[in-house]
Design a protein around this motif. Structure first.
Motif, PDB file in Angstrom:
ATOM      1  N   UNK A 114      -7.553   0.657   9.608  1.00  0.00           N
ATOM      2  CA  UNK A 114      -6.069   1.196  10.799  1.00  0.00           C
ATOM      3  C   UNK A 114      -5.325   1.947  10.870  1.00  0.00           C
ATOM      4  N   UNK A 115      -5.665   3.035   9.943  1.00  0.00           N
ATOM      5  CA  UNK A 115      -5.608   4.962  10.120  1.00  0.00           C
ATOM      6  C   UNK A 115      -6.346   5.358  11.705  1.00  0.00           C
ATOM      7  N   UNK A 116      -7.179   4.900  11.720  1.00  0.00           N
ATOM      8  CA  UNK A 116      -9.163   5.062  12.771  1.00  0.00           C
ATOM      9  C   UNK A 116      -8.155   4.229  14.205  1.00  0.00           C
ATOM     10  N   UNK A 117      -7.519   3.247  13.853  1.00  0.00           N
ATOM     11  CA  UNK A 117      -7.047   2.167  15.323  1.00  0.00           C
ATOM     12  C   UNK A 117      -5.909   2.699  15.603  1.00  0.00           C
ATOM     13  N   UNK A 118      -4.689   3.737  14.951  1.00  0.00           N
ATOM     14  CA  UNK A 118      -3.972   3.526  14.974  1.00  0.00           C
ATOM     15  C   UNK A 118      -2.874   2.152  14.697  1.00  0.00           C
ATOM     16  N   UNK A 119      -3.241   1.449  13.601  1.00  0.00           N
ATOM     17  CA  UNK A 119      -2.837   0.280  13.742  1.00  0.00           C
ATOM     18  C   UNK A 119      -1.682   0.053  12.602  1.00  0.00           C
ATOM     19  N   UNK A 120      -0.521  -0.671  12.686  1.00  0.00           N
ATOM     20  CA  UNK A 120       0.410  -0.713  11.412  1.00  0.00           C
ATOM     21  C   UNK A 120       0.401  -1.337  10.338  1.00  0.00           C
ATOM     22  N   UNK A 121       0.316  -0.720   8.938  1.00  0.00           N
ATOM     23  CA  UNK A 121       0.013  -1.039   7.952  1.00  0.00           C
ATOM     24  C   UNK A 121       1.502  -1.284   7.621  1.00  0.00           C
ATOM     25  N   UNK A 122       1.890  -2.973   7.035  1.00  0.00           N
ATOM     26  CA  UNK A 122       2.723  -2.710   6.463  1.00  0.00           C
ATOM     27  C   UNK A 122       3.055  -1.144   5.305  1.00  0.00           C
ATOM     28  N   UNK A 123       4.599  -1.545   5.183  1.00  0.00           N
ATOM     29  CA  UNK A 123       5.062  -0.327   4.491  1.00  0.00           C
ATOM     30  C   UNK A 123       4.568  -0.206   3.352  1.00  0.00           C
ATOM     31  N   UNK A 124       4.891  -1.186   2.628  1.00  0.00           N
ATOM     32  CA  UNK A 124       4.391  -0.971   0.626  1.00  0.00           C
ATOM     33  C   UNK A 124       2.774  -1.092   0.430  1.00  0.00           C
ATOM     34  N   UNK A 125       2.097  -1.459   1.873  1.00  0.00           N
ATOM     35  CA  UNK A 125       0.514  -1.543   1.257  1.00  0.00           C
ATOM     36  C   UNK A 125      -0.848  -0.634  -0.045  1.00  0.00           C
ATOM     37  N   UNK A 126      -0.110   0.732   0.965  1.00  0.00           N
ATOM     38  CA  UNK A 126      -0.610   1.962  -0.286  1.00  0.00           C
ATOM     39  C   UNK A 126       0.193   1.799  -1.782  1.00  0.00           C
ATOM     40  N   UNK A 127       2.015   1.363  -1.567  1.00  0.00           N
ATOM     41  CA  UNK A 127       2.026   1.569  -2.866  1.00  0.00           C
ATOM     42  C   UNK A 127       1.304   0.325  -3.669  1.00  0.00           C
ATOM     43  N   UNK A 128       0.952  -0.548  -3.279  1.00  0.00           N
ATOM     44  CA  UNK A 128       0.506  -1.159  -3.971  1.00  0.00           C
ATOM     45  C   UNK A 128      -1.121  -0.973  -4.644  1.00  0.00           C
ATOM     46  N   UNK A 129      -1.768   0.263  -4.193  1.00  0.00           N
ATOM     47  CA  UNK A 129      -3.192   1.264  -4.926  1.00  0.00           C
ATOM     48  C   UNK A 129      -2.094   1.527  -5.910  1.00  0.00           C
ATOM     49  N   UNK A 130      -0.733   1.855  -6.859  1.00  0.00           N
ATOM     50  CA  UNK A 130      -0.637   2.232  -7.322  1.00  0.00           C
ATOM     51  C   UNK A 130      -1.207   1.774  -9.166  1.00  0.00           C
ATOM     52  N   UNK A 131      -0.651   1.747  -9.036  1.00  0.00           N
ATOM     53  CA  UNK A 131      -1.452   0.452 -10.440  1.00  0.00           C
ATOM     54  C   UNK A 131      -2.902   0.215 -10.534  1.00  0.00           C
ATOM     55  N   UNK A 132      -3.622   0.249  -9.916  1.00  0.00           N
ATOM     56  CA  UNK A 132      -4.958   0.063  -9.445  1.00  0.00           C
ATOM     57  C   UNK A 132      -5.708   1.700 -10.155  1.00  0.00           C
ATOM     58  N   UNK A 133      -4.900   2.657  -9.164  1.00  0.00           N
ATOM     59  CA  UNK A 133      -5.151   4.040  -9.924  1.00  0.00           C
ATOM     60  C   UNK A 133      -4.690   4.596 -10.664  1.00  0.00           C
ATOM     61  N   UNK A 134      -3.837   4.179 -11.698  1.00  0.00           N
ATOM     62  CA  UNK A 134      -2.832   4.291 -12.945  1.00  0.00           C
ATOM     63  C   UNK A 134      -4.077   3.991 -13.862  1.00  0.00           C
ATOM     64  N   UNK A 135      -5.216   2.923 -13.656  1.00  0.00           N
ATOM     65  CA  UNK A 135      -6.409   2.724 -14.627  1.00  0.00           C
ATOM     66  C   UNK A 135      -6.948   3.809 -14.848  1.00  0.00           C
ATOM     67  N   UNK A 136      -7.625   4.591 -14.031  1.00  0.00           N
ATOM     68  CA  UNK A 136      -8.402   5.144 -13.973  1.00  0.00           C
ATOM     69  C   UNK A 136      -7.486   6.514 -14.826  1.00  0.00           C
ATOM     70  N   UNK A 137      -6.474   6.799 -14.769  1.00  0.00           N
ATOM     71  CA  UNK A 137      -5.668   8.050 -15.319  1.00  0.00           C
ATOM     72  C   UNK A 137      -5.972   7.524 -17.097  1.00  0.00           C
ATOM     73  N   UNK A 138      -5.268   6.350 -17.284  1.00  0.00           N
ATOM     74  CA  UNK A 138      -6.033   5.613 -18.672  1.00  0.00           C
ATOM     75  C   UNK A 138      -6.610   5.826 -18.923  1.00  0.00           C
ATOM     76  N   UNK A 139      -7.791   5.700 -18.727  1.00  0.00           N
ATOM     77  CA  UNK A 139      -8.866   5.179 -19.490  1.00  0.00           C
ATOM     78  C   UNK A 139      -9.447   6.370 -19.217  1.00  0.00           C
ATOM     79  N   UNK A 140      -9.433   7.697 -18.415  1.00  0.00           N
ATOM     80  CA  UNK A 140     -10.372   8.649 -18.841  1.00  0.00           C
ATOM     81  C   UNK A 140     -10.496   9.069 -19.319  1.00  0.00           C
ATOM     82  N   UNK A 141     -12.155   9.538 -20.018  1.00  0.00           N
ATOM     83  CA  UNK A 141     -12.111  10.494 -20.595  1.00  0.00           C
ATOM     84  C   UNK A 141     -11.808  11.753 -21.031  1.00  0.00           C
ATOM     85  N   UNK A 142     -11.663  12.918 -22.098  1.00  0.00           N
ATOM     86  CA  UNK A 142     -11.960  14.106 -22.148  1.00  0.00           C
ATOM     87  C   UNK A 142     -12.704  14.768 -20.939  1.00  0.00           C
ATOM     88  N   UNK A 143     -14.671  14.352 -20.495  1.00  0.00           N
ATOM     89  CA  UNK A 143     -14.812  14.703 -20.275  1.00  0.00           C
ATOM     90  C   UNK A 143     -15.183  14.272 -18.622  1.00  0.00           C
TER      91      UNK A 143
END
Length: 240
Positions: A20-49
């Motif tokens: 969409x960025x390459x094609x300059x196509x507008x996405x719904x305003x909340x499209x990326x916001x919906x990615x917050x929870x999946x990424x939070x998963x990686x924060x929660x399970x991240x090991x010290x290393x």
């Protein structure tokens, strides 16, 4: 399996965003916001290393690289910045330990530095594919070292090593009369999926964490359910 699926879903969703960025196509305003929870998963399970636990066929992943992706989308997430930089930048997350009730994962930690104590405790379902006989197993990382590990994965072949990696013998779980956990042959979706959050007890305070799990699906080729196993893990002020 859960992490592999999540990787694929995030990549699929981000792929749409990149196009969409390459094609300059507008996405719904909340499209990326919906990615917050999946990424939070990686924060929660991240090991010290910086790794993600090598559960089932997923292998040891790189949680920090996923959070680097997230930081491009959510530049105000200073907790991600803290994890990525190993404490050199940003601020630590407001929480330490976490319970993922659908996956059935407990993550217990004393803090967010590379020398802090960390445990991942698996009490969830078998899942429909890429699964190992590992219920009630745990991984322990402390003082910068992996102390109790996990069998990881192996080539998708018919070798004895592949069979071993899939078995309970490659995980720190209990045998009963020489018999291992054996869920693989059971045709029961309640073993493969959680349709609602698990009711397992989870207590988390600044002084201690407590989580519990149960194995009731049977041992050995005949799925002997005479013995039902319970394992609990407790973190008490920087100790397990």
């Amino acid at each position: 399996l859960e992490r592999t699926r999540l990787h694929n879903r995030i990549n699929s969703i981000l792929g749409i965003y990149d196009i969409a960025v390459i094609k300059h196509y507008p996405l719904p305003a909340d499209y990326i916001q919906g990615m917050a929870a999946p990424y939070e998963y990686f924060q929660k399970i991240c090991m010290p290393d910086g790794c993600t636990p090598a559960l089932n066929d997923a292998g040891w992943g790189d949680a920090r690289s996923k959070l680097e992706e997230a930081l491009k989308l959510f530049p105000d997430r200073n907790d991600y910045r803290y994890t990525i930089s190993q404490g050199k930048e940003g601020t630590p997350p407001a929480y330490t330990s976490a319970w993922l009730p659908y996956a059935g994962w407990y993550i217990m930690r004393s803090g967010w530095t590379t020398n802090d104590l960390y445990a991942h405790f698996e009490v969830g379902p078998f899942a429909p594919a890429h699964n190992h006989e590992d219920k009630l197993s745990f991984i322990l990382h402390a003082n910068g070292k992996r102390l109790i590990t996990e069998g990881g994965t192996f080539a998708y072949d018919t070798s004895r090593w592949r069979y071993h990696i899939l078995s309970a013998g490659a995980h720190n779980v209990t045998r009963v009369d020489g018999m291992d956990q054996n869920r693989r042959a059971l045709d029961n979706d309640s073993i493969r999926y959680n349709w609602s959050p698990l009711p397992n007890r989870w207590i988390s305070t600044p002084d201690y964490d407590f989580g519990e799990g149960f194995y009731t699906e049977g041992f050995g080729p005949n799925h002997d359910t005479t013995v039902k196993q319970c394992r609990s893990l407790v973190r008490i002020a920087n100790r397990y």
